[in-house]
Motif scaffolding. Structure first.
Motif, short mmCIF file in Angstrom:
data_model
loop_
_atom_site.label_atom_id
_atom_site.label_comp_id
_atom_site.label_asym_id
_atom_site.label_seq_id
_atom_site.Cartn_x
_atom_site.Cartn_y
_atom_site.Cartn_z
N ARG A 214 -39.22 17.06 50.53
CA ARG A 214 -39.74 17.24 49.16
C ARG A 214 -39.08 18.48 48.56
O ARG A 214 -39.12 19.56 49.15
CB ARG A 214 -41.26 17.41 49.21
N TRP A 215 -38.48 18.32 47.39
CA TRP A 215 -37.73 19.41 46.76
C TRP A 215 -38.43 19.92 45.51
O TRP A 215 -38.87 19.15 44.66
CB TRP A 215 -36.35 18.90 46.34
N LEU A 216 -38.50 21.24 45.40
CA LEU A 216 -38.81 21.91 44.13
C LEU A 216 -37.65 22.85 43.86
O LEU A 216 -37.56 23.92 44.47
CB LEU A 216 -40.13 22.71 44.20
N ASP A 217 -36.75 22.42 43.00
CA ASP A 217 -35.57 23.24 42.74
C ASP A 217 -35.65 23.86 41.35
O ASP A 217 -35.94 23.19 40.38
CB ASP A 217 -34.29 22.41 42.89
N TYR A 218 -35.42 25.15 41.32
CA TYR A 218 -35.42 25.91 40.07
C TYR A 218 -34.02 26.50 39.91
O TYR A 218 -33.71 27.58 40.43
CB TYR A 218 -36.49 27.01 40.12
N GLY B 27 -41.65 22.90 33.78
CA GLY B 27 -42.25 21.64 33.36
C GLY B 27 -42.98 20.88 34.44
O GLY B 27 -43.34 19.72 34.25
N ARG B 28 -43.23 21.53 35.59
CA ARG B 28 -43.89 20.85 36.70
C ARG B 28 -45.11 21.63 37.17
O ARG B 28 -45.25 22.81 36.89
CB ARG B 28 -42.92 20.69 37.88
N ASP B 29 -45.98 20.96 37.91
CA ASP B 29 -47.07 21.62 38.61
C ASP B 29 -46.55 22.03 39.98
O ASP B 29 -46.39 21.18 40.87
CB ASP B 29 -48.26 20.66 38.80
N SER C 126 -46.87 19.48 43.20
CA SER C 126 -45.59 18.91 43.62
C SER C 126 -45.32 19.08 45.10
O SER C 126 -44.48 18.38 45.67
CB SER C 126 -44.45 19.56 42.81
N LEU C 127 -46.04 19.99 45.73
CA LEU C 127 -45.83 20.24 47.16
C LEU C 127 -46.70 19.36 48.06
O LEU C 127 -46.33 19.12 49.21
CB LEU C 127 -46.12 21.71 47.49
N VAL C 128 -47.84 18.91 47.56
CA VAL C 128 -48.82 18.32 48.48
C VAL C 128 -48.68 16.82 48.61
O VAL C 128 -48.05 16.15 47.79
CB VAL C 128 -50.26 18.65 48.01
N ALA D 8 -33.67 20.01 59.66
CA ALA D 8 -34.20 18.98 60.58
C ALA D 8 -35.70 19.13 60.80
O ALA D 8 -36.34 18.20 61.32
CB ALA D 8 -33.48 19.07 61.92
N THR D 9 -36.27 20.26 60.38
CA THR D 9 -37.66 20.56 60.69
C THR D 9 -38.55 20.65 59.45
O THR D 9 -39.73 20.30 59.49
CB THR D 9 -37.74 21.90 61.47
N ALA D 10 -37.99 21.12 58.34
CA ALA D 10 -38.78 21.36 57.12
C ALA D 10 -39.22 20.05 56.48
O ALA D 10 -38.54 19.02 56.59
CB ALA D 10 -37.98 22.19 56.13
N GLU D 11 -40.36 20.10 55.81
CA GLU D 11 -40.83 18.96 55.02
C GLU D 11 -40.72 19.21 53.52
O GLU D 11 -40.87 18.28 52.73
CB GLU D 11 -42.28 18.63 55.38
N ALA D 12 -40.46 20.46 53.13
CA ALA D 12 -40.31 20.79 51.71
C ALA D 12 -39.34 21.95 51.57
O ALA D 12 -39.20 22.78 52.48
CB ALA D 12 -41.65 21.14 51.08
N ILE D 13 -38.67 22.01 50.43
CA ILE D 13 -37.78 23.11 50.10
C ILE D 13 -38.12 23.58 48.69
O ILE D 13 -38.19 22.78 47.76
CB ILE D 13 -36.30 22.70 50.16
N ILE D 14 -38.35 24.88 48.55
CA ILE D 14 -38.46 25.51 47.23
C ILE D 14 -37.22 26.36 47.05
O ILE D 14 -37.01 27.32 47.80
CB ILE D 14 -39.72 26.37 47.10
N ALA D 15 -36.39 26.00 46.09
CA ALA D 15 -35.10 26.66 45.91
C ALA D 15 -35.02 27.31 44.54
O ALA D 15 -35.06 26.63 43.52
CB ALA D 15 -33.96 25.67 46.10
#
Length: 464
Positions: free
Chosen positions: A246-250, A443-445, A449-451, A220-227
């Motif tokens: 915003r998701w960055l999933d690995y 394959g991503r920056d 990807s976070l900003v 409910a609070t986060a704006e991004a997740i790096i998994a």
């Protein structure tokens, strides 16, 4: 046995109840927050975003560099403690952990950090304020809170995730993994010593994954997740994640090597074999970059035998340098038993290493692409590159790193073919375990990807 390293890092004045959790053979003190406490933490971290945005990126880079310098010192007390305790949790031997720590820390030095920032933003001062752009002026802003779901298969992955968020000035909440619950909190403490202003913007702790009562306040609070997690774990969190995050999933990845037929007759084949063996041993097949198979183009029986002999010698040398832990020996033995049963049942399996050796060299001519466990090299003969493409194409969405061993004349053509297959990183033998600092992860920056980009347009003379 109680550990001395911190297993958590919280903003000042927070006092939470503690419990004990067993990781491997260690009983580790952990925090036991309530859902209300987790919500308060997430809100407090997000509230620090405004202050963090005012920190010059140069100060953040310098702090990371100084912390990495501390950890490079062999006699740095937290490093000594980590090297003594982590093998009891994750099964890595101390010599390999030492090498992995040094290689990870090298990427967190100032030159490498500035290289990444320049590669991904061109002008890193976009992180500090407005800069001239083609539309007028632009700047970038990181998430007000990033939640990190960290894997424990490779030491340092959680810290790399934290550093990515720091480089875009995003406060962070790290959920560390059962397999590596120590280093991230200890490194975060070192960072805060170097830059006390970060104390309000970093939290590191462990809890059992999937505890929805604790994770709902974060979502409910986060704006991004790096998994960094399995596909199944990522999918489970995504189902509960608000659409705006915003998701960055690995997730799960498949990496491999390819040895062209021409190189089987190369005069430096022994060196090539040593490098291929090092790729397999380093990280103990635990990393997303670890080669699950070595595809060999059209080898004769004699060439396969010669290559296996060279690989066995290289594995023997590496086993002297990096002795396998008891957990790794057990995993290797289980794989050996499985391959022996497959061979006895008539499947096209050859074991080309001796049973008493603490490693395996296996030739697998079957159609399946199972993942490997233990200290082993799986050789998979193919008629040509087209057969390799056919074999790995079902894994297209999971392909990551490929070691390409071929002549210089073949390299551009085969690299193009691997890229079209879905591979996102192509490297030389001996480099597979440790990508370059500025690589495009999966394959991503990672930073771009976070900003969020913000533009102030210049005045237009067009009047409608």
């Amino acid at each position: 046995m109680s550990v001395e390293l911190p297993t958590w890092c919280l903003p000042p004045t927070l006092a939470w109840p503690q419990a004990s959790q067993q990781f491997g053979s260690l009983h580790v003190p952990i925090l036991a927050p309530s859902p209300a406490q987790m919500l308060h933490l997430a809100e407090r971290l997000r509230a620090s975003a405004t202050t963090m945005q005012r920190l010059p990126i140069a100060r953040i880079v310098a702090a990371i560099d100084r912390a990495a310098t501390q950890w490079f010192a062999p006699d740095y007390a937290p490093r000594v403690q980590l090297l003594n305790q982590l093998p009891q949790i994750n099964g890595y031997n101390q010599a390999m952990l030492n090498a992995v720590l040094d290689r990870m820390l090298a990427d967190w030095r100032a030159p490498q950090l500035w290289q990444r920032l320049n590669e991904q933003f061109g002008d890193p001062l976009l992180l500090d304020g407005w800069r001239p752009s083609v539309v007028g002026e632009s700047r970038v802003l990181g998430p007000r809170l990033t939640w990190h779901i960290c894997a424990g298969n490779v030491p340092g992955v959680a810290i790399q995730s934290l550093i990515d968020a720091l480089l875009v000035k995003s406060p962070s909440l790290l959920k560390v993994a059962r397999g590596e619950p120590l280093w991230a909190a200890a490194f975060a403490s070192s960072l805060i010593e170097q830059l006390p202003e970060l104390a309000e913007s970093i939290a590191v702790l462990w809890w059992s994954g999937g505890e929805q009562a604790l994770e709902t306040p974060i979502l409910a609070t986060a704006e991004a997740i790096i998994a960094n997690a399995s596909d199944q774990a990522i999918a489970a969190v995504r189902q509960r994640s608000p659409a705006h995050i915003r998701w960055l999933d690995y997730g799960s990845r498949y990496s491999f090597g390819y040895l062209s037929q021409r190189m089987l007759a190369a005069p430096n084949l022994a060196e090539i074999a040593a490098n291929l063996a090092a790729d397999s041993v380093m990280l103990e097949q635990q990393g997303c970059v670890s080669p699950q198979a070595l595809f060999i183009e059209a080898p004769s029986a004699a060439q396969l035998s010669q290559l296996a002999a060279l690989l066995n010698q290289a594995m023997a040398d590496l086993s002297q340098r990096y002795p396998a832990s008891s957990a790794m020996l057990a995993a290797t033995r289980r794989s050996a038993d499985e391959y022996e049963w497959q061979a006895l049942s008539g499947q096209p399996i050859q074991l080309l290493s001796q049973p008493e050796q603490p490693w395996l060299v296996v030739v697998d001519q079957g159609e399946n692409l199972p993942t490997t466990t233990g200290r082993l090299i799986k050789l998979m003969p193919v008629a040509d590159f087209a057969e390799l493409a056919q074999r790995v194409s079902p894994l297209r969405q999971h392909l990551q790193s490929a070691t390409l061993v071929c002549s210089s004349e073949q390299r551009a053509e085969l690299a193009e073919a691997l890229a079209l297959l879905g591979v996102v990183r192509i490297c030389h033998a001996g480099q597979q375990a440790f990508p370059q600092a500025a690589w495009h992860h999966d394959g991503r920056d990672p930073l771009r990807s976070l900003v969020r980009w913000v533009d102030v347009e210049r005045s237009s003379h067009l009047h409608l």
